[in-house]
Scaffold this active site. Structure first.
Site, PDB file in Angstrom:
ATOM      1  N   GLU A  32      -7.059   1.989  -3.079  1.00  0.00           N
ATOM      2  CA  GLU A  32      -5.650   2.019  -3.557  1.00  0.00           C
ATOM      3  C   GLU A  32      -5.660   0.881  -3.487  1.00  0.00           C
ATOM      4  O   GLU A  32      -4.327   0.693  -4.093  1.00  0.00           O
ATOM      5  CB  GLU A  32      -5.437   2.411  -2.138  1.00  0.00           C
ATOM      6  CG  GLU A  32      -3.706   3.104  -2.174  1.00  0.00           C
ATOM      7  CD  GLU A  32      -3.290   3.823  -0.660  1.00  0.00           C
ATOM      8  OE1 GLU A  32      -3.896   4.636  -0.509  1.00  0.00           O
ATOM      9  OE2 GLU A  32      -2.136   3.719  -0.728  1.00  0.00           O
ATOM     10  N   HIS A  77      -9.000  11.070  -0.945  1.00  0.00           N
ATOM     11  CA  HIS A  77      -8.294  10.462  -1.346  1.00  0.00           C
ATOM     12  C   HIS A  77      -8.384  10.423  -3.541  1.00  0.00           C
ATOM     13  O   HIS A  77      -9.295  10.831  -3.950  1.00  0.00           O
ATOM     14  CB  HIS A  77      -9.183   9.062  -1.066  1.00  0.00           C
ATOM     15  CG  HIS A  77      -8.674   7.616  -1.444  1.00  0.00           C
ATOM     16  ND1 HIS A  77      -8.396   7.329  -2.411  1.00  0.00           N
ATOM     17  CD2 HIS A  77      -8.399   6.439  -0.783  1.00  0.00           C
ATOM     18  CE1 HIS A  77      -8.437   5.452  -2.305  1.00  0.00           C
ATOM     19  NE2 HIS A  77      -7.946   5.556  -1.272  1.00  0.00           N
ATOM     20  N   ARG A 122      -2.604  10.143   6.195  1.00  0.00           N
ATOM     21  CA  ARG A 122      -2.723   9.130   6.810  1.00  0.00           C
ATOM     22  C   ARG A 122      -2.126   8.103   5.553  1.00  0.00           C
ATOM     23  O   ARG A 122      -2.664   8.610   4.945  1.00  0.00           O
ATOM     24  CB  ARG A 122      -4.296   8.543   7.424  1.00  0.00           C
ATOM     25  CG  ARG A 122      -4.275   7.227   7.413  1.00  0.00           C
ATOM     26  CD  ARG A 122      -5.486   7.350   8.152  1.00  0.00           C
ATOM     27  NE  ARG A 122      -7.066   7.445   7.175  1.00  0.00           N
ATOM     28  CZ  ARG A 122      -6.994   6.470   6.218  1.00  0.00           C
ATOM     29  NH1 ARG A 122      -6.499   4.714   6.250  1.00  0.00           N
ATOM     30  NH2 ARG A 122      -8.212   6.506   5.244  1.00  0.00           N
ATOM     31  N   PHE A 165       1.083  -1.286   0.418  1.00  0.00           N
ATOM     32  CA  PHE A 165       0.165   0.495   0.227  1.00  0.00           C
ATOM     33  C   PHE A 165       1.306   1.434  -0.394  1.00  0.00           C
ATOM     34  O   PHE A 165       2.011   1.253   0.342  1.00  0.00           O
ATOM     35  CB  PHE A 165      -0.671  -0.244   1.353  1.00  0.00           C
ATOM     36  CG  PHE A 165      -2.061  -0.070   0.934  1.00  0.00           C
ATOM     37  CD1 PHE A 165      -2.799  -0.890   0.425  1.00  0.00           C
ATOM     38  CD2 PHE A 165      -3.233   0.783   1.333  1.00  0.00           C
ATOM     39  CE1 PHE A 165      -4.273  -0.911  -0.251  1.00  0.00           C
ATOM     40  CE2 PHE A 165      -4.445   1.153   1.394  1.00  0.00           C
ATOM     41  CZ  PHE A 165      -4.988   0.246   0.119  1.00  0.00           C
ATOM     42  N   ARG A 198      -1.346   9.591  -0.528  1.00  0.00           N
ATOM     43  CA  ARG A 198      -2.119   9.642  -1.287  1.00  0.00           C
ATOM     44  C   ARG A 198      -2.511  11.486  -1.148  1.00  0.00           C
ATOM     45  O   ARG A 198      -2.726  12.080  -2.709  1.00  0.00           O
ATOM     46  CB  ARG A 198      -3.392   9.614  -0.587  1.00  0.00           C
ATOM     47  CG  ARG A 198      -3.663   7.807   0.027  1.00  0.00           C
ATOM     48  CD  ARG A 198      -4.524   7.811   1.250  1.00  0.00           C
ATOM     49  NE  ARG A 198      -5.435   5.930   1.188  1.00  0.00           N
ATOM     50  CZ  ARG A 198      -5.679   5.481   2.024  1.00  0.00           C
ATOM     51  NH1 ARG A 198      -6.608   6.182   2.811  1.00  0.00           N
ATOM     52  NH2 ARG A 198      -6.432   4.410   1.631  1.00  0.00           N
ATOM     53  N   GLN A 252      -8.247  14.702   4.382  1.00  0.00           N
ATOM     54  CA  GLN A 252      -7.543  13.443   3.217  1.00  0.00           C
ATOM     55  C   GLN A 252      -8.272  13.451   2.116  1.00  0.00           C
ATOM     56  O   GLN A 252      -9.740  13.334   2.388  1.00  0.00           O
ATOM     57  CB  GLN A 252      -7.244  12.447   3.764  1.00  0.00           C
ATOM     58  CG  GLN A 252      -6.179  11.297   2.808  1.00  0.00           C
ATOM     59  CD  GLN A 252      -6.169   9.959   3.583  1.00  0.00           C
ATOM     60  OE1 GLN A 252      -7.083   8.845   3.972  1.00  0.00           O
ATOM     61  NE2 GLN A 252      -4.700   9.750   4.019  1.00  0.00           N
ATOM     62  N   LEU A 267     -15.967   5.629  -3.256  1.00  0.00           N
ATOM     63  CA  LEU A 267     -14.311   5.576  -3.273  1.00  0.00           C
ATOM     64  C   LEU A 267     -14.086   4.579  -4.189  1.00  0.00           C
ATOM     65  O   LEU A 267     -14.404   3.415  -4.460  1.00  0.00           O
ATOM     66  CB  LEU A 267     -13.565   4.292  -1.851  1.00  0.00           C
ATOM     67  CG  LEU A 267     -12.736   4.652  -1.283  1.00  0.00           C
ATOM     68  CD1 LEU A 267     -11.610   6.803  -1.275  1.00  0.00           C
ATOM     69  CD2 LEU A 267     -11.791   3.953   0.002  1.00  0.00           C
ATOM     70  N   HIS A 311     -12.340  12.584   1.488  1.00  0.00           N
ATOM     71  CA  HIS A 311     -11.909  11.344   2.412  1.00  0.00           C
ATOM     72  C   HIS A 311     -12.333  10.717   3.787  1.00  0.00           C
ATOM     73  O   HIS A 311     -12.596  10.033   4.600  1.00  0.00           O
ATOM     74  CB  HIS A 311     -11.497   9.675   2.049  1.00  0.00           C
ATOM     75  CG  HIS A 311     -11.044   8.621   2.481  1.00  0.00           C
ATOM     76  ND1 HIS A 311     -12.074   7.540   1.795  1.00  0.00           N
ATOM     77  CD2 HIS A 311     -10.172   8.353   2.469  1.00  0.00           C
ATOM     78  CE1 HIS A 311     -11.079   6.699   2.827  1.00  0.00           C
ATOM     79  NE2 HIS A 311     -10.755   6.214   2.650  1.00  0.00           N
TER      80      HIS A 311
END
Lengths: 604, 248
Positions: free
Chosen positions: A253, A236, A415, A121, A309, A234, A250, A380
């Site tokens: 990722e 995304h 994050r 990730f 991100r 954030q 969404l 997000h």
């Protein structure tokens, strides 16, 4: 005083996603009575939407991983604004929390030797995310829910808290209404845990549902608690952009973790064009090496699509702005291309990303095993929130604890994906544990009848607005557009000032938000009441964003495009002033412990 | 796309009626978008449950043109729009208001099913080992988003109201996930046979048809459990064995 249904608990948990459930499990398992309030039905909270996985340095796939690398990755991702003690606790405790879920019945994907499988990730040096295909959040919430219902927790479904009840400076309960018949409820509690999630409904393009109106942050603020880092929201990088009705939903990722690439209208993998200095040594500069990384070659560096991100979102915005976007104002995310490398690519994609396949097939009529997706940034997650003590998760208000998204500190300015699910269980447990301790050490407080009557009257006001009545849905929708335009992904001083001016007008409009006189399950009424919290968190975000004159992590200022070393030493703290107006203070970040500083240095 | 007429059920447990609303339908819209538009434009107190809007939370279950569906995953393009689209609540549960039902019975049923009881850990560090094939089998049931459409469409509940004696397809699959869990050591077969009414299911497969997660409830959960119950309780040779076996 008017009569209200009253419930009394040692520990009251508000919010029933991963953090709230984990806190309630901890409290109810420690010999205290525990009530759990859900804004929706049990098991529907936003944790259910989490897709990619839960970060924990188990070292099952790459044994070079350790808590210290996870810690260093989290700090780098958060641009060192993180509460370093929280980042340390999180990295050290998340493996135990993941294993604990398995002991409670979670069934995660496996390695060949039967251990919990971990995937790559963004921002994580090693494959670290324990997962179940792309529905890890569902697995987590269901495991906690099914374990929790045998623990003696009293669950209050479809109940919304309107205000925290105070005695002196301490929290002693909460005032709420139940959706079914709109009746008011007074909860008395020795300790309260906030676990209400995010503020995504303040923006037009969002992956968040109707629930995420910043309730926890705003209620804590009204109770006198500090909010911290509220400028860091954030966006995304990959939300759906087409068709319009699904805009913002969404796209995990995990698509990029499995080898998905980002391309612009010219077919170029634009993420190779801008790799930040902090990541040049760990990021591949060619497609061949990137692919080797995705398929598990430990000597390869990760592809630039797996950068953090904030950075990926900015690169996408740049491509769109400079005219190289997709037809509907995004860019392309392509997983189908892996057929060049894998024989049964179609089967592989369906196995690894089943709900993404499903989502695009049913909502956009697009087969992701054959065609690229169109994606763009979506609101997000909020890194900021209630300021808490790292060990105990207690806020600056005695008896009030917070965990999960509504608490702040762990993630700093940005994050990392996968750190949220682990955050929920690590700090959910801690909040439950220390709230229990607090409840055992303190007697029940006294409910202030005047406060209860006042808030009950306020909550009924939308039924009787008179001439100037306004539709609450319209106010909310206008507010979302304004916030998206002026306090969105890229910000500048003029617009932030304008936003603050606008917010004053919205506060006035919210006073006229009206509802039909019908107390049974009335969404118009609920939306009218939610506006207050939404406005509080919107203002906290705009004020904090105005004060941070630099670009860092998820906060991007057009007028201050670079990082500033002085700003890097400060967190923005928001609290309610004695005059009722919002105050903002800059607080120095405490110096980091020597051994942790060294870990960061070694991992640079 | 033009304006479309929606016939939406408005009412409570005492009764109600379909009310007509007109709203614009645009490209890619789903039924839940239309309901939200109607709320915002003309009926702010229209009651409806929803959360994720992406088929992941199972909140917005309803009956669209008579078919049990998630409203968020039902595209307007797939419905005939030259005639009104009807939207009504699930029928197997008591109505709260408009499109919202009282589904609390489902939450009560679940607490009565014996919880997960794992075997001793396989490794000294307290962890277990499982193979992916075993994991895949239960993951099918663990995909369930608890929309309760399978419960809604099951005639044992919907038409015969056996809520007291039958747990319905959702909780048979939930039991199957526990029974087939590679680590579980609990035995739930006696409960399935007696209190949970497994025998009521006569495998008409309606539940499988409406499952938005495409879980093969009947073939993979209900039938294997029926077979296990038969093996355990109705196999004559086993019965003979049991007569001589000391009680646990």
């Amino acid at each position: 005083m008017r009569e209200f249904t009253t419930h009394e608990y040692d520990v009251l948990v508000i919010g029933a996603g991963g953090a709230g459930l984990r806190a309630a499990i901890e409290a109810s398992g420690s010999g205290v009575t525990c009530g759990l309030i859900c804004k929706s039905l049990l098991g529907k909270a936003h944790t259910v939407m989490a897709e990619g996985g839960m970060a924990a340095a188990l070292g099952n796939v790459d044994d070079r991983d350790s808590w210290s690398t996870h810690f260093a990755d989290t700090m780098r991702g958060g641009q060192y604004l993180n509460n370093w003690r929280m980042a340390e606790l999180h990295a050290k405790e998340s493996p135990d929390r993941v294993n604990e879920l398995e002991a409670w019945g979670a069934v995660m994907d496996r390695t060949k030797d039967g251990k919990i499988l971990q995937r790559n990730f963004g921002g994580h040096k090693y494959p670290r995310l324990a997962h179940v295909g792309d529905r890890t959040g569902l697995e987590m919430i269901r495991t906690l829910q099914d374990h929790g219902i045998h623990q003696g927790i009293k669950v209050h479904m479809e109940v919304t808290v309107v205000e925290l009840l105070m005695e002196g400076g301490r929290v002693v309960g909460a005032f709420a209404y139940e959706r079914e018949h709109g009746r008011f409820i007074v909860f008395k509690a020795k300790a309260v845990v906030m676990a209400t999630g995010g503020i995504g409904r303040a923006f037009k393009i969002t992956s968040n549902s109707w629930e995420y109106t910043g309730d926890g942050q705003a209620l804590a603020y009204e109770a006198g608690a500090d909010l911290i880092d509220m400028e860091f929201i954030q966006f995304h990088p990959t939300g759906m952009v087409w068709p319009p009705s699904v805009r913002g939903i969404l796209v995990t990722e995990g698509v990029r973790g499995e080898g998905g690439i980002l391309t612009n209208s010219e077919g170029r993998r634009f993420m190779f064009d801008d790799i930040p200095d902090a990541y040049t040594s760990s990021t591949s500069d060619n497609e061949e090496e990137g692919w080797r990384y995705v398929t598990g070659d430990k000597s390869a560096r990760r592809p630039p699509e797996l950068l953090t991100r904030d950075h990926v979102a900015r690169c996408i915005v740049r491509e769109v702005k400079e005219g190289r976007g997709s037809p509907h104002g995004g860019v392309f995310l392509d997983i189908a291309w892996i057929k060049e490398h894998i024989k049964d690519a179609e089967g592989h994609i369906k196995k690894k990303l089943p709900s993404m396949y499903h989502q695009f097939k049913e909502l956009a009529g697009l087969d992701i095993t054959k065609e690229p997706m169109e994606i763009g940034p979506t609101t997000h997650y909020v890194m900021g929130g209630i300021r808490v003590d790292a060990e105990t998760q207690m806020s600056t208000v005695p008896g009030l604890f917070a965990a999960g998204e509504c608490a702040a500190g762990l993630h700093g300015a940005n994050r990392l994906g996968g750190n949220s699910l682990s955050d929920l269980v690590v700090f959910g447990k801690r909040a439950g544990e220390y709230a229990t301790k607090y409840a055992k050490e303190n007697s029940a407080g006294q409910i202030n009848n005047d406060q209860v009557n006042k808030i009950a009257n306020w909550a009924e006001a939308p039924f009787d607005r008179g001439d100037k009545a306004e539709n609450p849905f319209t106010i909310q929708s206008d507010l979302q557009v304004m916030m998206q335009d002026k306090v969105g992904i890229v910000r500048e001083e003029n617009e932030l000032n304008e936003a603050l001016g606008e917010l004053e007008k919205y506060k006035a409009r919210a006073e006229h938000a009206s509802a039909d006189v019908n107390r049974d399950y009335n969404p118009g009424w609920h939306t009218a009441l939610d506006l207050k919290n939404l406005l509080t968190v919107s203002e906290a975000t705009a004020r904090s964003a105005l004060l941070r004159k630099e670009s860092r992590g998820a906060h991007t200022r057009l007028d201050h495009p670079d990082k500033d070393e002085q700003e890097a030493k400060l967190n923005n703290v928001v609290r309610k002033g004695p005059d009722g107006a919002m105050q903002i203070e800059r607080v120095p970040i405490p110096p980091i412990r020597e051994d942790l500083a060294q870990i960061i240095e070694e991992n640079k | 796309m033009p304006q479309v007429t929606f016939k939406v059920w408005r009412g409570n447990k005492d009764g109600g009626q379909f009310t007509d609303y007109q709203t614009d339908v645009t490209e890619g819209m789903v039924v839940l978008d239309a309901v939200h538009q109607i709320q915002a434009e003309s009926a702010p107190d229209l009651a409806c449950r929803w959360n994720c809007k992406a088929g992941k939370c199972g909140s917005c279950s309803a009956e669209v043109n008579g078919m049990p569906r998630l409203m968020c995953m039902t595209r307007m393009e797939d419905l005939p729009t030259d005639q009104p689209v009807t939207i009504e609540p699930m029928q197997a549960f008591p109505l709260i208001r408009d499109l919202v039902c009282d589904v609390s019975w489902n939450f009560e049923i679940k607490t009565k099913i014996k919880k997960f009881k794992p075997r001793k850990p396989d490794a000294e560090d307290g962890t277990w080992r499982m193979v992916q094939d075993d994991v895949d089998r239960v993951q099918e049931f663990r995909k369930c988003i608890e929309c309760f459409l399978c419960q809604n469409v099951c005639h044992v509940l919907r038409d015969h109201h056996k809520h007291e004696t039958f747990i319905g397809p959702r909780f048979i699959a939930y039991t199957a996930a526990l029974e087939m869990h590679p680590l579980d050591t609990e035995d739930r077969l006696a409960d399935l046979k007696d209190d949970n009414g497994l025998g009521y299911c006569n495998i008409t497969k309606c539940c499988t048809k409406v499952c938005p997660e495409h879980i093969t409830l009947t073939d993979n959960a209900i039938i294997p459990l029926k077979e296990r119950v038969v093996d355990e309780y109705y196999d004559p040779i086993k019965k003979l064995f049991r007569m001589f076996k000391p009680k646990k």
